[in-house]
Design an enzyme around this catalytic site. Structure first.
Site, PDB file in Angstrom:
ATOM      1  N   GLU A  88     -26.683  16.365 -14.684  1.00 34.82           N
ATOM      2  CA  GLU A  88     -25.401  15.845 -15.154  1.00 34.82           C
ATOM      3  C   GLU A  88     -25.454  14.333 -15.331  1.00 34.82           C
ATOM      4  O   GLU A  88     -24.927  13.786 -16.304  1.00 34.82           O
ATOM      5  CB  GLU A  88     -24.285  16.219 -14.166  1.00 34.82           C
ATOM      6  N   HIS A  92     -25.653  11.121 -19.519  1.00 35.10           N
ATOM      7  CA  HIS A  92     -24.988   9.923 -20.027  1.00 35.10           C
ATOM      8  C   HIS A  92     -25.873   9.127 -20.996  1.00 35.10           C
ATOM      9  O   HIS A  92     -25.366   8.397 -21.841  1.00 35.10           O
ATOM     10  CB  HIS A  92     -24.559   9.033 -18.858  1.00 35.10           C
ATOM     11  N   GLU A  99     -37.969   9.790 -12.304  1.00 34.63           N
ATOM     12  CA  GLU A  99     -37.748  10.815 -11.285  1.00 34.63           C
ATOM     13  C   GLU A  99     -39.079  11.306 -10.739  1.00 34.63           C
ATOM     14  O   GLU A  99     -40.100  11.322 -11.436  1.00 34.63           O
ATOM     15  CB  GLU A  99     -36.976  11.982 -11.900  1.00 34.63           C
ATOM     16  N   ARG A 171     -43.907  25.444  -9.622  1.00 38.96           N
ATOM     17  CA  ARG A 171     -42.543  24.928  -9.451  1.00 38.96           C
ATOM     18  C   ARG A 171     -41.489  25.712 -10.233  1.00 38.96           C
ATOM     19  O   ARG A 171     -40.287  25.524 -10.006  1.00 38.96           O
ATOM     20  CB  ARG A 171     -42.476  23.460  -9.867  1.00 38.96           C
ATOM     21  N   ALA A 188     -23.492  -3.051 -16.029  1.00 46.05           N
ATOM     22  CA  ALA A 188     -22.115  -2.790 -15.604  1.00 46.05           C
ATOM     23  C   ALA A 188     -21.310  -2.021 -16.649  1.00 46.05           C
ATOM     24  O   ALA A 188     -20.489  -1.166 -16.304  1.00 46.05           O
ATOM     25  CB  ALA A 188     -21.421  -4.105 -15.263  1.00 46.05           C
ATOM     26  N   ARG A 198     -17.134  10.362 -13.986  1.00 48.98           N
ATOM     27  CA  ARG A 198     -17.658  11.072 -12.822  1.00 48.98           C
ATOM     28  C   ARG A 198     -16.896  10.781 -11.535  1.00 48.98           C
ATOM     29  O   ARG A 198     -17.394  11.057 -10.441  1.00 48.98           O
ATOM     30  CB  ARG A 198     -19.146  10.739 -12.644  1.00 48.98           C
TER      31      ARG A 198
END
Length: 244
Positions: A88, A92, A99, A171, A188, A198
Site C-alpha cells: 500500500e 504512492h 526493501e 519464498r 515534505a 493514510r
C-alpha cells in the site's frame, strides 16, 4: 548453498516500527525556496538571518497550493512492517524505496497478527462501510488460523531451503503477513500526500479511511515531520491536511 538460519520458531507481533534514520528538513528550507522568486541570491542569507522563519508565508504557500518550495528537504525512514503494508505504501510512487530481498537472504519467521483492539468485522457495502470489533469467538478463530497458517507456510519454506531450492523460489509460499524492512526517502510535499491519504483525521478537508496497519506507519512518520518542520505541519493541518 548458504548456511540456513536454524532459528525458525515463528513469532507474531501486532505493531510496526518506523525510525527516522536521516533527515535534512526544516521550515527554513521552505522559506528560502519560496523567497528566491523575489529575492534571488539574497534569499538564503535572509532566511539564515531569521532562522525562526515565517508561519504566515508558509501558510500562504500551503493555502494556495504553491507546492514546490516544500520539496527542498529530505526524510529517510527505516520501516519494519508486514509486506501488505509496503504494498500500500509503495502505491504512492512519490518516494524512493529499498526493501530487503528474499532472493539474497533467508527471510525471518516474524509475522503480523492483529491485536484484540483491532476491529475485524466489516459492516456495510463497498464505499460506505465501517469496521467494528469482533466477537470473542471471531478473535479466537483469527488467532488459531493465523498461527496455523504462518507455521505451515514457514515449515514449507524452510523444507525447500533445506532441499537446496533457491531462496527466490522457496519464498513463494510465504504470505503477505510476513514482516519486511525497507528504507523510504521522501520530501515534505510527498510526505504530506501520504499523510493526507493514510491517516484518518477530523481536520481533513477530504476524509480518508486507511487500513489500520498503514495508518500506524503514517502516524509515526507524521510525528517526526511535526518535530522537524512544525510550521509546515501546522499549516498542513490548518488547511485541511491537503498536500500542496
Amino acid at each position: 548453498m548458504a548456511a540456513l538460519d536454524t532459528d525458525t520458531d515463528v513469532t507474531t507481533r501486532s505493531d510496526v516500527e518506523v525510525e527516522l534514520v536521516k533527515s535534512q528538513a526544516s521550515d527554513a528550507d521552505v522559506l528560502f525556496a519560496a523567497r528566491v522568486s523575489t529575492q534571488g541570491p539574497e534569499s538564503l542569507a535572509a532566511v539564515e538571518a531569521d532562522a525562526t522563519g515565517s508561519s504566515g508565508l508558509i501558510n500562504f504557500l500551503m493555502k494556495n497550493r504553491h507546492g514546490s518550495p516544500f520539496e527542498h528537504n529530505s526524510f529517510t525512514f527505516y520501516i519494519h512492517a508486514p509486506i501488505f503494508v509496503f504494498r500500500e505504501l509503495m502505491r504512492h510512487r512519490i518516494a524512493s524505496y529499498n526493501e530487503e530481498s528474499g532472493r539474497y537472504r533467508q527471510l525471518r519467521p516474524v509475522f503480523y497478527k492483529p491485536s484484540i483492539s483491532r476491529n475485524i468485522v466489516q459492516v456495510g457495502k463497498a464505499g460506505a462501510y465501517t469496521f467494528e470489533p469482533g466477537t470473542s469467538d471471531q478473535y479466537e478463530v483469527l488467532d488459531e488460523q493465523v498461527d496455523a497458517a504462518y507455521e505451515a507456510c514457514y515449515r514449507s519454506y524452510t523444507a525447500m531451503l533445506e532441499a537446496g531450492i533457491a531462496r527466490e523460489v522457496a519464498r513463494i509460499v510465504l504470505p503477505v503477513g510476513l514482516f519486511s524492512s525497507a528504507y523510504m526517502t521522501v520530501n515534505a510535499r510527498s510526505l504530506m500526500n501520504v499523510l493526507s491519504l493514510r491517516t484518518k483525521s477530523p481536520d481533513s478537508a477530504y476524509p480518508s479511511f486507511p487500513q489500520a496497519e498503514i495508518e500506524m506507519v503514517a502516524e509515526q512518520m507524521e510525528k517526526k515531520f511535526a518535530e522537524l518542520m512544525p510550521l509546515t505541519h501546522a499549516a498542513f493541518v490548518k488547511n485541511g491536511r491537503v498536500a500542496p
